[in-house]
Scaffold this motif. Structure first.
Motif, PDB file in Angstrom:
ATOM      1  N   GLN A 179       0.853  -1.422   0.042  1.00 62.23           N
ATOM      2  CA  GLN A 179       0.019  -0.019   0.001  1.00 62.23           C
ATOM      3  C   GLN A 179       0.947   1.319   0.019  1.00 62.23           C
ATOM      4  O   GLN A 179       0.293   2.257  -0.395  1.00 62.23           O
ATOM      5  N   ILE A 180       1.940   1.261   0.394  1.00 64.08           N
ATOM      6  CA  ILE A 180       2.800   2.419   0.794  1.00 64.08           C
ATOM      7  C   ILE A 180       4.268   1.622   0.356  1.00 64.08           C
ATOM      8  O   ILE A 180       4.638   0.953   1.046  1.00 64.08           O
ATOM      9  N   TRP A 181       4.840   2.446  -0.534  1.00 59.84           N
ATOM     10  CA  TRP A 181       6.110   1.977  -1.197  1.00 59.84           C
ATOM     11  C   TRP A 181       7.291   2.587   0.042  1.00 59.84           C
ATOM     12  O   TRP A 181       7.213   3.611   0.498  1.00 59.84           O
ATOM     13  N   SER A 182       8.013   1.396   0.192  1.00 60.92           N
ATOM     14  CA  SER A 182       9.211   1.661   1.316  1.00 60.92           C
ATOM     15  C   SER A 182      10.395   1.920   0.551  1.00 60.92           C
ATOM     16  O   SER A 182      10.773   1.282  -0.181  1.00 60.92           O
ATOM     17  N   LEU A 183      11.063   3.080   0.946  1.00 58.56           N
ATOM     18  CA  LEU A 183      12.552   3.423   0.458  1.00 58.56           C
ATOM     19  C   LEU A 183      13.507   2.502   1.010  1.00 58.56           C
ATOM     20  O   LEU A 183      13.600   2.705   2.271  1.00 58.56           O
ATOM     21  N   ALA A 184      14.274   1.862   0.087  1.00 54.81           N
ATOM     22  CA  ALA A 184      15.482   1.110   0.812  1.00 54.81           C
ATOM     23  C   ALA A 184      16.760   2.424   0.868  1.00 54.81           C
ATOM     24  O   ALA A 184      17.469   2.273   1.854  1.00 54.81           O
ATOM     25  N   SER A 185      16.693   3.189   0.009  1.00 49.30           N
ATOM     26  CA  SER A 185      17.535   4.372   0.030  1.00 49.30           C
ATOM     27  C   SER A 185      17.002   5.529  -0.814  1.00 49.30           C
ATOM     28  O   SER A 185      16.444   5.118  -1.816  1.00 49.30           O
ATOM     29  N   PRO A 186      17.054   6.600  -0.430  1.00 48.15           N
ATOM     30  CA  PRO A 186      17.623   7.257   0.791  1.00 48.15           C
ATOM     31  C   PRO A 186      16.733   7.131   2.048  1.00 48.15           C
ATOM     32  O   PRO A 186      15.417   7.114   1.854  1.00 48.15           O
ATOM     33  N   ASN A 187      17.131   6.681   2.982  1.00 48.32           N
ATOM     34  CA  ASN A 187      16.292   6.453   4.195  1.00 48.32           C
ATOM     35  C   ASN A 187      17.238   7.108   5.578  1.00 48.32           C
ATOM     36  O   ASN A 187      17.988   6.277   5.846  1.00 48.32           O
ATOM     37  N   PRO A 188      17.089   8.219   6.022  1.00 52.21           N
ATOM     38  CA  PRO A 188      15.641   8.947   5.591  1.00 52.21           C
ATOM     39  C   PRO A 188      15.873   9.834   4.381  1.00 52.21           C
ATOM     40  O   PRO A 188      17.103   9.832   3.936  1.00 52.21           O
ATOM     41  N   ILE A 189      14.814  10.230   3.950  1.00 58.61           N
ATOM     42  CA  ILE A 189      14.754  11.256   2.656  1.00 58.61           C
ATOM     43  C   ILE A 189      15.573  12.525   2.847  1.00 58.61           C
ATOM     44  O   ILE A 189      15.256  12.909   4.219  1.00 58.61           O
TER      45      ILE A 189
END
Length: 283
Positions: free
Chosen positions: A166-176
């Motif tokens: 439902q919500i895309w998770s960022l592998a990078s950058p994390n945090p934005i």
């Protein structure tokens, strides 16, 4: 920014967060059923205004200015570093989201699922032609995020349309990288600020959805989603991500993609949970 604590923040919206801090500030005097708190109309800044001191003046038997000064002094450590607190004329308390505070809430919105209330009230049926611009904006957000993943500007954990969560998770950058090397928000373009303001406005207007006790008026979910869709389209037409921005200012490109991710998350939430409509990943 400590992203590990973002999902643990109990308040869902900025308004909900501030109301809880106001309740803490006046706890010794007893809780108030209703605390006046509104956003200012300045889209360049995110400022909340409260006339609570005027409301308490008669009960506390003190001037509004005295009450406001006391409350501001108590609120400041409770809201730091997310808000700058000050007392304006006539005992009005102003709380402005700092750049650090904006980064916190944007990161939270971009990467944390919003809760779904079991007692949510669905919107009346909206015709397909009226929904299409909102669905188009959602699909455009998804398309831009997939393009950025392919171009290695960002890395999405599960980019496949068939298996996307439902919500895309960022592998990078994390945090934005919302914040630059000078501890300032990178997003200063008027269209960026307008979209940020609209994201927080929509989130705050969903406040009754998350707090059933305060649900006094029905929420116009279509209007909220449509306003966010329009703000996104203006942002997309005026703020570039590829070309020289990607090459010369990659962190700005990533921050702009963070705004797109937050927009996609909120549009999907309203479309699927309240408008009973599909949030298409592609058109």
């Amino acid at each position: 920014m400590d992203t590990a604590n973002i999902s643990q923040c109990p308040e869902v919206t900025v308004k909900c967060f501030l109301l809880s801090k106001f309740q803490s500030a006046i706890a010794q005097q007893g809780k108030l059923k209703e605390i006046p708190l509104n956003r200012s109309k300045d889209s360049a800044r995110v400022v909340y205004v409260s006339a609570i001191a005027l409301k308490l003046a008669k009960t506390w038997q003190q001037t509004p200015q005295t009450i406001a000064a006391k409350l501001a002094e108590t609120l400041e450590p409770l809201c730091c570093p997310d808000f700058a607190v000050k007392v304006a004329g006539a005992g009005i308390i102003e709380l402005e989201l700092t750049d650090a505070g904006l980064a916190f809430w944007l990161q939270r919105l971009a990467q944390t699922n919003l809760p779904v209330s079991e007692s949510r009230i669905l919107s009346p049926v909206v015709s397909a032609d009226r929904l299409f611009p909102i669905q188009y904006s959602h699909a455009r957000c998804c398309s831009l995020l997939r393009m950025a993943h392919r171009d290695r500007i960002i890395a999405i954990a599960q980019p496949d349309v068939a298996t996307a969560p439902q919500i895309w998770s960022l592998a990078s950058p994390n945090p934005i990288p919302w914040i630059d090397e000078g501890d300032r928000l990178r997003l200063v373009h008027p269209a960026e600020r307008r979209l940020i303001s609209q994201l927080l406005t929509v989130l705050d207007n969903l406040y009754p959805t998350f707090d059933v006790k305060n649900r006094e008026q029905p929420v116009n979910y279509f209007k909220l989603a449509n306003s966010l869709s329009e703000a996104f389209q203006i942002f997309y037409s005026q703020c570039r991500i590829w070309g020289e921005v990607k090459i010369d200012h990659p962190k700005l490109a990533q921050a702009r993609l963070g705004l797109i991710l937050a927009t996609q998350s909120l549009l999907r939430f309203i479309l699927e949970e309240f408008l009973n409509a599909i949030a298409p990943l592609e058109l």
